[in-house]
Design an enzyme around this catalytic site. Structure first.
Site, mmCIF file in Angstrom:
data_model
loop_
_atom_site.group_PDB
_atom_site.id
_atom_site.type_symbol
_atom_site.label_atom_id
_atom_site.label_comp_id
_atom_site.label_asym_id
_atom_site.label_seq_id
_atom_site.Cartn_x
_atom_site.Cartn_y
_atom_site.Cartn_z
ATOM 1 N N SER A 48 7.214 11.330 23.371
ATOM 2 C CA SER A 48 5.814 11.434 22.922
ATOM 3 C C SER A 48 4.836 11.008 24.016
ATOM 4 O O SER A 48 3.659 11.372 23.988
ATOM 5 C CB SER A 48 5.610 10.538 21.701
ATOM 6 N N ARG A 69 1.859 -8.081 18.558
ATOM 7 C CA ARG A 69 1.623 -7.286 19.765
ATOM 8 C C ARG A 69 0.875 -8.133 20.782
ATOM 9 O O ARG A 69 -0.136 -8.758 20.467
ATOM 10 C CB ARG A 69 0.796 -6.057 19.408
ATOM 11 N N HIS A 72 9.500 -3.607 24.012
ATOM 12 C CA HIS A 72 9.730 -4.252 22.713
ATOM 13 C C HIS A 72 10.857 -5.269 22.803
ATOM 14 O O HIS A 72 11.884 -5.012 23.418
ATOM 15 C CB HIS A 72 10.141 -3.218 21.646
ATOM 16 N N LYS A 76 9.064 7.280 26.074
ATOM 17 C CA LYS A 76 9.464 8.146 24.964
ATOM 18 C C LYS A 76 8.919 9.567 25.173
ATOM 19 O O LYS A 76 7.904 9.735 25.859
ATOM 20 C CB LYS A 76 8.917 7.579 23.652
ATOM 21 N N GLU A 85 9.501 -8.162 15.541
ATOM 22 C CA GLU A 85 9.348 -7.323 16.741
ATOM 23 C C GLU A 85 8.128 -7.786 17.536
ATOM 24 O O GLU A 85 7.057 -7.991 16.979
ATOM 25 C CB GLU A 85 9.159 -5.868 16.329
ATOM 26 N N LYS A 93 1.201 -19.356 18.143
ATOM 27 C CA LYS A 93 1.944 -19.846 19.310
ATOM 28 C C LYS A 93 1.548 -19.093 20.588
ATOM 29 O O LYS A 93 1.361 -19.697 21.638
ATOM 30 C CB LYS A 93 3.445 -19.721 19.060
ATOM 31 N N ILE A 111 -4.361 5.524 19.428
ATOM 32 C CA ILE A 111 -4.893 6.865 19.157
ATOM 33 C C ILE A 111 -3.764 7.772 18.648
ATOM 34 O O ILE A 111 -3.903 8.470 17.642
ATOM 35 C CB ILE A 111 -5.491 7.492 20.455
ATOM 36 N N LYS A 122 4.351 -5.365 8.066
ATOM 37 C CA LYS A 122 4.393 -3.933 7.763
ATOM 38 C C LYS A 122 3.967 -3.705 6.314
ATOM 39 O O LYS A 122 4.350 -4.477 5.422
ATOM 40 C CB LYS A 122 5.844 -3.472 7.949
ATOM 41 N N ALA A 165 -1.413 4.285 22.432
ATOM 42 C CA ALA A 165 -0.545 4.178 21.244
ATOM 43 C C ALA A 165 -1.375 4.147 19.957
ATOM 44 O O ALA A 165 -0.981 4.736 18.944
ATOM 45 C CB ALA A 165 0.320 2.917 21.342
HETATM 46 P P1 0O2 Z 1 4.408 1.324 12.476
HETATM 47 O O1 0O2 Z 1 3.542 2.026 11.503
HETATM 48 O O2 0O2 Z 1 3.697 1.020 13.750
HETATM 49 O O3 0O2 Z 1 5.063 0.110 11.901
HETATM 50 P P2 0O2 Z 1 15.063 2.784 16.450
HETATM 51 O O4 0O2 Z 1 16.124 2.736 15.406
HETATM 52 O O5 0O2 Z 1 15.048 1.603 17.303
HETATM 53 O O6 0O2 Z 1 15.004 4.060 17.196
HETATM 54 P P3 0O2 Z 1 12.447 2.071 15.337
HETATM 55 O O7 0O2 Z 1 12.702 0.878 14.490
HETATM 56 O O8 0O2 Z 1 11.411 3.037 14.839
HETATM 57 O O9 0O2 Z 1 13.737 2.924 15.571
HETATM 58 O O10 0O2 Z 1 12.103 1.497 16.733
HETATM 59 P P4 0O2 Z 1 11.091 1.966 17.833
HETATM 60 O O11 0O2 Z 1 11.285 3.407 18.161
HETATM 61 O O12 0O2 Z 1 11.234 0.989 18.901
HETATM 62 O O13 0O2 Z 1 9.655 1.853 17.118
HETATM 63 C C1 0O2 Z 1 9.173 0.629 16.685
HETATM 64 C C2 0O2 Z 1 7.663 0.696 16.638
HETATM 65 O O14 0O2 Z 1 7.163 1.048 17.933
HETATM 66 C C3 0O2 Z 1 7.105 1.751 15.727
HETATM 67 O O15 0O2 Z 1 7.086 1.292 14.409
HETATM 68 C C4 0O2 Z 1 5.711 1.942 16.325
HETATM 69 O O16 0O2 Z 1 4.868 0.845 15.981
HETATM 70 C C5 0O2 Z 1 6.007 1.863 17.803
HETATM 71 N N1 0O2 Z 1 6.297 3.207 18.318
HETATM 72 C C6 0O2 Z 1 7.503 3.716 18.656
HETATM 73 N N2 0O2 Z 1 7.384 4.967 19.102
HETATM 74 C C7 0O2 Z 1 6.081 5.261 19.065
HETATM 75 C C8 0O2 Z 1 5.314 6.429 19.426
HETATM 76 O O17 0O2 Z 1 5.825 7.458 19.882
HETATM 77 N N3 0O2 Z 1 3.955 6.360 19.251
HETATM 78 C C9 0O2 Z 1 3.342 5.243 18.760
HETATM 79 N N4 0O2 Z 1 2.008 5.275 18.616
HETATM 80 N N5 0O2 Z 1 4.034 4.137 18.398
HETATM 81 C C10 0O2 Z 1 5.376 4.149 18.558
HETATM 82 P P5 0O2 Z 1 7.006 2.309 13.201
HETATM 83 O O18 0O2 Z 1 7.751 1.730 12.054
HETATM 84 O O19 0O2 Z 1 7.449 3.670 13.623
HETATM 85 O O20 0O2 Z 1 5.510 2.408 12.856
#
Ligand code: 0O2
Length: 267
Positions: free
Chosen positions: A115, A78, A121, A113, A140, A23, A154, A48, A152
């Site tokens: 980090s 994404r 999102h 964040k 998401e 889409k 890296i 995932k 992100a």
């Molecule tokens: P993966 O391996 O990418 O699937 P919350 O309860 O809302 O705080 P949640 O669900 O972790 O917790 O939400 P959040 O923080 O919005 O993160 C969702 C996804 O965003 C993450 O999925 C990452 O893909 C990305 N993300 C969030 N924070 C960071 C960060 O600091 N660095 C990077 N590189 N990506 C980030 P997952 O499941 O953590 O990981």
């Protein structure tokens, strides 16, 4: 959970990811076809991995029974954009849609964040139609610039390397890199209008040339070869002028000629 059960569990999420990718890629193509600047640059997605789901369950102390309800990014896509401004535009386009509903917004661009992570999102609710009937799932959508995505990606691989605890000195470097990318994103925004104009010009020229070449190719089947060769020479002459208006005018004239041959062949 057995592998077969995981497969069944993840199947509707895969369907959601596949549909969402199609889409949004199609939406980008639609902008291109209309010769209008597209706020969407690239679309990708994934379900995932089981590993990553299990990690999240453990990290957030969620039981397997609650996973469908509490993990909202099992299906994820994404969307990357060229400019920061495009992110809000894409979010608006999503909010206007009738085939998905936005449940939650997380703005890590205005609220970066710790980090250094920047991204926008949206958690949406999306219905897929499976063999067992309709299933409404959360998904998401991450929207970010190419620069934010570079950072992100890296940082994500470093999180794997250091198993979630990146050393302070590396973290500091990543934080500096995030600020540098933010500066680049803003610098690019300053020339956004010019870049957009150039891209739209290029797109329109590409479409016009494609139409002309299609028409010429079809004319070879129905018209006198000498006449088509003359048309082709005229096309090359106009093409070298690098003037889109002239090229579009020529394309319209060619449409009329082709239409004439089509009408003749129907008689
Ligand atoms: P993966 O391996 O990418 O699937 P919350 O309860 O809302 O705080 P949640 O669900 O972790 O917790 O939400 P959040 O923080 O919005 O993160 C969702 C996804 O965003 C993450 O999925 C990452 O893909 C990305 N993300 C969030 N924070 C960071 C960060 O600091 N660095 C990077 N590189 N990506 C980030 P997952 O499941 O953590 O990981």
């Amino acid at each position: 959970m057995e592998i077969q059960l995981w497969r069944e569990f993840l199947s509707p999420y895969q369907l959601a990811v596949d549909e969402l990718i199609i889409k949004f890629r199609h939406l980008k193509e639609d902008f291109d076809i209309q010769g209008v600047y597209s706020p969407i640059d690239q679309v990708e997605g994934r379900v995932k991995t089981i590993d990553s789901i299990l990690d999240k369950l453990q990290k957030k102390d969620i039981s397997m029974n609650d996973m469908a309800e509490k993990i909202e990014d099992i299906a994820g896509i994404r969307i990357t954009c060229q400019f920061v401004e495009d992110i809000d535009r894409v979010a608006e386009l999503i909010k206007e849609r009738r085939d998905m509903e936005v449940l939650q917004e997380k703005d890590y661009i205005r609220n970066i964040k710790d980090s250094g992570y920047r991204s926008y999102h949206l958690i949406i609710s999306y219905t897929v139609h499976t063999a067992k009937g309709p299933r409404t799932l959360p998904a998401e959508i991450q929207i970010r610039t190419i620069g934010m995505n570079f950072w992100a990606t890296i940082e994500h691989s470093l999180q794997y390397k250091y198993k979630g605890s990146i050393p302070e000195r590396v973290q500091q470097k990543l934080s500096n890199a995030s600020s540098a990318i933010d500066a680049i994103d803003h610098a690019m925004s300053e020339v956004r209008d010019e870049i957009m104009d150039a891209q739209v010009y290029h797109l329109r020229k590409e479409h016009t040339v494609k139409d002309i070449l299609n028409n010429i190719q079809n004319l070879y089947k129905v018209a006198n070869r000498r006449e088509v060769n003359k048309i082709q020479d005229e096309f090359y002459r106009i093409y070298l002028l690098d003037d889109l208006a002239k090229l579009q005018h020529f394309s319209k004239q060619l449409d009329i000629i082709s239409e004439g041959y089509r009408a003749q062949s129907l008689n």
